[in-house]
Write a protein that holds these residues in place. Structure first.
Motif, PDB file in Angstrom:
ATOM      1  N   LEU A   1       0.832  -1.201   0.000  1.00  0.00           N
ATOM      2  CA  LEU A   1       0.000   0.000   0.000  1.00  0.00           C
ATOM      3  C   LEU A   1       0.873   1.259   0.000  1.00  0.00           C
ATOM      4  CD1 LEU A   1      -2.982   0.825   0.031  1.00  0.00           C
ATOM      5  CD2 LEU A   1      -2.845   0.928   2.521  1.00  0.00           C
ATOM      6  N   ALA A   2       1.937   1.241   0.803  1.00  0.00           N
ATOM      7  CA  ALA A   2       2.869   2.369   0.807  1.00  0.00           C
ATOM      8  C   ALA A   2       3.537   2.523  -0.551  1.00  0.00           C
ATOM      9  CB  ALA A   2       3.924   2.173   1.897  1.00  0.00           C
ATOM     10  N   LEU A   3       3.894   1.400  -1.166  1.00  0.00           N
ATOM     11  CA  LEU A   3       4.522   1.437  -2.486  1.00  0.00           C
ATOM     12  C   LEU A   3       3.569   2.020  -3.515  1.00  0.00           C
ATOM     13  CD1 LEU A   3       7.249   0.463  -3.761  1.00  0.00           C
ATOM     14  CD2 LEU A   3       6.013  -1.586  -4.478  1.00  0.00           C
ATOM     15  N   GLN A   4       2.322   1.653  -3.416  1.00  0.00           N
ATOM     16  CA  GLN A   4       1.313   2.177  -4.336  1.00  0.00           C
ATOM     17  C   GLN A   4       1.093   3.672  -4.140  1.00  0.00           C
ATOM     18  OE1 GLN A   4      -2.723   0.800  -3.592  1.00  0.00           O
ATOM     19  NE2 GLN A   4      -3.126   0.637  -5.782  1.00  0.00           N
ATOM     20  N   PHE A   5       1.147   4.128  -2.895  1.00  0.00           N
ATOM     21  CA  PHE A   5       0.871   5.524  -2.570  1.00  0.00           C
ATOM     22  C   PHE A   5       2.020   6.438  -2.958  1.00  0.00           C
ATOM     23  CE2 PHE A   5      -1.935   8.398  -0.411  1.00  0.00           C
ATOM     24  CZ  PHE A   5      -1.128   9.408   0.089  1.00  0.00           C
TER      25      PHE A   5
ATOM     26  N   PRO B   1      10.470   3.893   4.753  1.00  0.00           N
ATOM     27  CA  PRO B   1      11.845   3.489   4.438  1.00  0.00           C
ATOM     28  C   PRO B   1      11.902   2.274   3.513  1.00  0.00           C
ATOM     29  CG  PRO B   1      11.584   3.899   6.789  1.00  0.00           C
ATOM     30  CD  PRO B   1      10.213   3.878   6.203  1.00  0.00           C
ATOM     31  N   GLY B   2      10.887   1.398   3.599  1.00  0.00           N
ATOM     32  CA  GLY B   2      10.842   0.269   2.675  1.00  0.00           C
ATOM     33  C   GLY B   2      10.651   0.720   1.240  1.00  0.00           C
ATOM     34  N   VAL B   3       9.838   1.758   1.058  1.00  0.00           N
ATOM     35  CA  VAL B   3       9.708   2.355  -0.277  1.00  0.00           C
ATOM     36  C   VAL B   3      11.055   2.929  -0.715  1.00  0.00           C
ATOM     37  CG1 VAL B   3       8.559   4.172  -1.616  1.00  0.00           C
ATOM     38  CG2 VAL B   3       7.267   2.856   0.078  1.00  0.00           C
ATOM     39  N   GLY B   4      11.801   3.484   0.258  1.00  0.00           N
ATOM     40  CA  GLY B   4      13.140   3.977  -0.043  1.00  0.00           C
ATOM     41  C   GLY B   4      14.058   2.873  -0.544  1.00  0.00           C
ATOM     42  N   TRP B   5      13.894   1.659  -0.010  1.00  0.00           N
ATOM     43  CA  TRP B   5      14.652   0.508  -0.521  1.00  0.00           C
ATOM     44  C   TRP B   5      14.399   0.325  -2.019  1.00  0.00           C
ATOM     45  CZ3 TRP B   5      17.465  -3.942   1.301  1.00  0.00           C
ATOM     46  CH2 TRP B   5      17.873  -3.863   2.633  1.00  0.00           C
ATOM     47  N   VAL B   6      13.132   0.317  -2.402  1.00  0.00           N
ATOM     48  CA  VAL B   6      12.769   0.068  -3.804  1.00  0.00           C
ATOM     49  C   VAL B   6      13.265   1.198  -4.700  1.00  0.00           C
ATOM     50  CG1 VAL B   6      10.849  -0.250  -5.408  1.00  0.00           C
ATOM     51  CG2 VAL B   6      10.765  -1.296  -3.136  1.00  0.00           C
TER      52      VAL B   6
ATOM     53  N   VAL C   1      26.190   3.150  -3.731  1.00  0.00           N
ATOM     54  CA  VAL C   1      25.846   2.822  -2.348  1.00  0.00           C
ATOM     55  C   VAL C   1      25.233   4.039  -1.644  1.00  0.00           C
ATOM     56  CG1 VAL C   1      26.766   2.077  -0.124  1.00  0.00           C
ATOM     57  CG2 VAL C   1      27.602   1.025  -2.227  1.00  0.00           C
ATOM     58  N   ALA C   2      25.809   5.223  -1.875  1.00  0.00           N
ATOM     59  CA  ALA C   2      25.290   6.448  -1.258  1.00  0.00           C
ATOM     60  C   ALA C   2      23.883   6.751  -1.748  1.00  0.00           C
ATOM     61  CB  ALA C   2      26.211   7.615  -1.567  1.00  0.00           C
ATOM     62  N   LEU C   3      23.624   6.485  -3.011  1.00  0.00           N
ATOM     63  CA  LEU C   3      22.301   6.731  -3.588  1.00  0.00           C
ATOM     64  C   LEU C   3      21.246   5.876  -2.887  1.00  0.00           C
ATOM     65  CD1 LEU C   3      20.817   8.254  -5.858  1.00  0.00           C
ATOM     66  CD2 LEU C   3      21.360   6.358  -7.371  1.00  0.00           C
ATOM     67  N   PHE C   4      21.552   4.607  -2.707  1.00  0.00           N
ATOM     68  CA  PHE C   4      20.634   3.710  -2.012  1.00  0.00           C
ATOM     69  C   PHE C   4      20.417   4.164  -0.569  1.00  0.00           C
ATOM     70  CE2 PHE C   4      20.551  -0.004   0.881  1.00  0.00           C
ATOM     71  CZ  PHE C   4      19.243  -0.415   0.647  1.00  0.00           C
ATOM     72  N   ALA C   5      21.502   4.436   0.143  1.00  0.00           N
ATOM     73  CA  ALA C   5      21.412   4.828   1.550  1.00  0.00           C
ATOM     74  C   ALA C   5      20.663   6.135   1.722  1.00  0.00           C
ATOM     75  CB  ALA C   5      22.809   4.943   2.149  1.00  0.00           C
ATOM     76  N   ALA C   6      20.854   7.066   0.804  1.00  0.00           N
ATOM     77  CA  ALA C   6      20.190   8.368   0.907  1.00  0.00           C
ATOM     78  C   ALA C   6      18.684   8.240   0.764  1.00  0.00           C
ATOM     79  CB  ALA C   6      20.739   9.317  -0.156  1.00  0.00           C
ATOM     80  N   HIS C   7      18.229   7.394  -0.159  1.00  0.00           N
ATOM     81  CA  HIS C   7      16.786   7.237  -0.357  1.00  0.00           C
ATOM     82  C   HIS C   7      16.130   6.594   0.858  1.00  0.00           C
ATOM     83  CE1 HIS C   7      15.822   8.654  -4.397  1.00  0.00           C
ATOM     84  NE2 HIS C   7      17.012   8.224  -4.784  1.00  0.00           N
ATOM     85  N   VAL C   8      16.801   5.636   1.466  1.00  0.00           N
ATOM     86  CA  VAL C   8      16.224   4.992   2.650  1.00  0.00           C
ATOM     87  C   VAL C   8      16.236   5.945   3.848  1.00  0.00           C
ATOM     88  CG1 VAL C   8      16.391   3.061   4.254  1.00  0.00           C
ATOM     89  CG2 VAL C   8      16.895   2.705   1.829  1.00  0.00           C
TER      90      VAL C   8
END
Length: 278
Positions: free
Chosen positions: A10-14, A43-48, A151-158
């Protein structure tokens, strides 16, 4: 586990344009309570978003010829991709908040301006500066080391999607509930939800540390925390609470400052700290 996955989807959809439709959408279901619970999965959406954006960034660097402009092109392509993937959700919040707070010193008038779908000069300036700064920092990181940038890109989004949870937890939601698209999602966050979000973040940072150990990430997180503190104070002082636009703006500020923190961590002035080489 079923409820966890439903709230995450649901968070991913939103928060993204990734389609959750058909039988999957029917299984996920919807209710205002579910939407509020899904806040723990920011933060899980940040993972994706982070993993997909990092893959696009690395792929662009790999495909482009090894010329000085390549990091800039890759950074721009990655930025465009992330904006399309999220539907400019957070960037829109940044622009609206800048228009509101820049357009009026009065709280109620500022909230009214933020509801206006049209973009003003303050919003346009904030949006352009944020996108330019983000692209420039990603290009600089790529020149320092392609894998460091990934790696920084991934960490920053999360990280940038974790820190707004503290605003939800500690400030009241303000504005017109009936017209606020964020109200069902962001009106509250339980302690359990906050801990779930922090678990998403801790797992991401453990992965980052495994890939590139060093104090670089401590500096980057500290920079993002400073951004969070500034945004918390700004929202508390000007609006006496937060709006969905405020959360989006916080995500953008924390993301940019995370990149800046990574870059600054390799400054000669900080050479006494145990950083890994770029």
């Amino acid at each position: 586990m079923s409820r966890f996955l439903r709230h995450f989807l649901l968070a991913l959809q939103f928060f993204t344009r990734i389609p959750v439709t058909g039988r999957v959408a029917e299984w996920v279901g919807f209710s205002p309570a579910m939407l509020r619970a899904s806040a723990a999965h920011f933060p899980g959406v940040g993972w994706v978003v982070g993993l997909l954006s990092a893959a696009v960034f690395y792929g662009a660097l790999w495909l482009l010829p090894p010329l000085p402009a390549a990091p800039w092109v890759a950074a721009l392509v990655c930025t465009i991709f992330s904006v399309l993937l999220t539907g400019a959700f957070h960037e829109d919040g940044l622009a609206d908040l800048a228009d509101g707070l820049g357009g009026s010193a009065q709280r109620e008038r500022a909230l009214d301006i933020m509801k206006d779908s049209r973009i003003g000069s303050y919003g346009a300036i904030a949006l352009v500066l944020a996108l330019l700064t983000k692209t420039a920092l990603l290009a600089l990181l790529a020149q320092m080391g392609p894998w460091l940038a990934v790696v920084a890109l991934f960490a920053a989004h999360v990280t940038s999607r974790t820190l707004p949870l503290f605003i939800i937890r500690t400030l009241p939601h303000v504005g017109d509930t009936a017209q606020s698209k964020s109200k069902p999602l962001a009106e509250s966050l339980s302690n359990a939800g906050l801990w779930a979000g922090l678990l998403w973040w801790a797992l991401a940072m453990a992965l980052v540390w495994w890939q590139r150990p060093g104090a670089t990430w401590a500096v980057a997180v500290l920079a993002s925390l400073l951004g969070l503190a500034w945004m918390w104070r700004l929202l508390q002082r000007r609006l006496q609470g937060f709006t969905g636009d405020g959360l989006g703006a916080t995500q953008q500020v924390c993301e940019v400052l995370f990149y800046l923190g990574v870059c600054v961590s390799f400054s000669p002035f900080l050479s006494f700290l145990p950083f890994s080489s770029p």
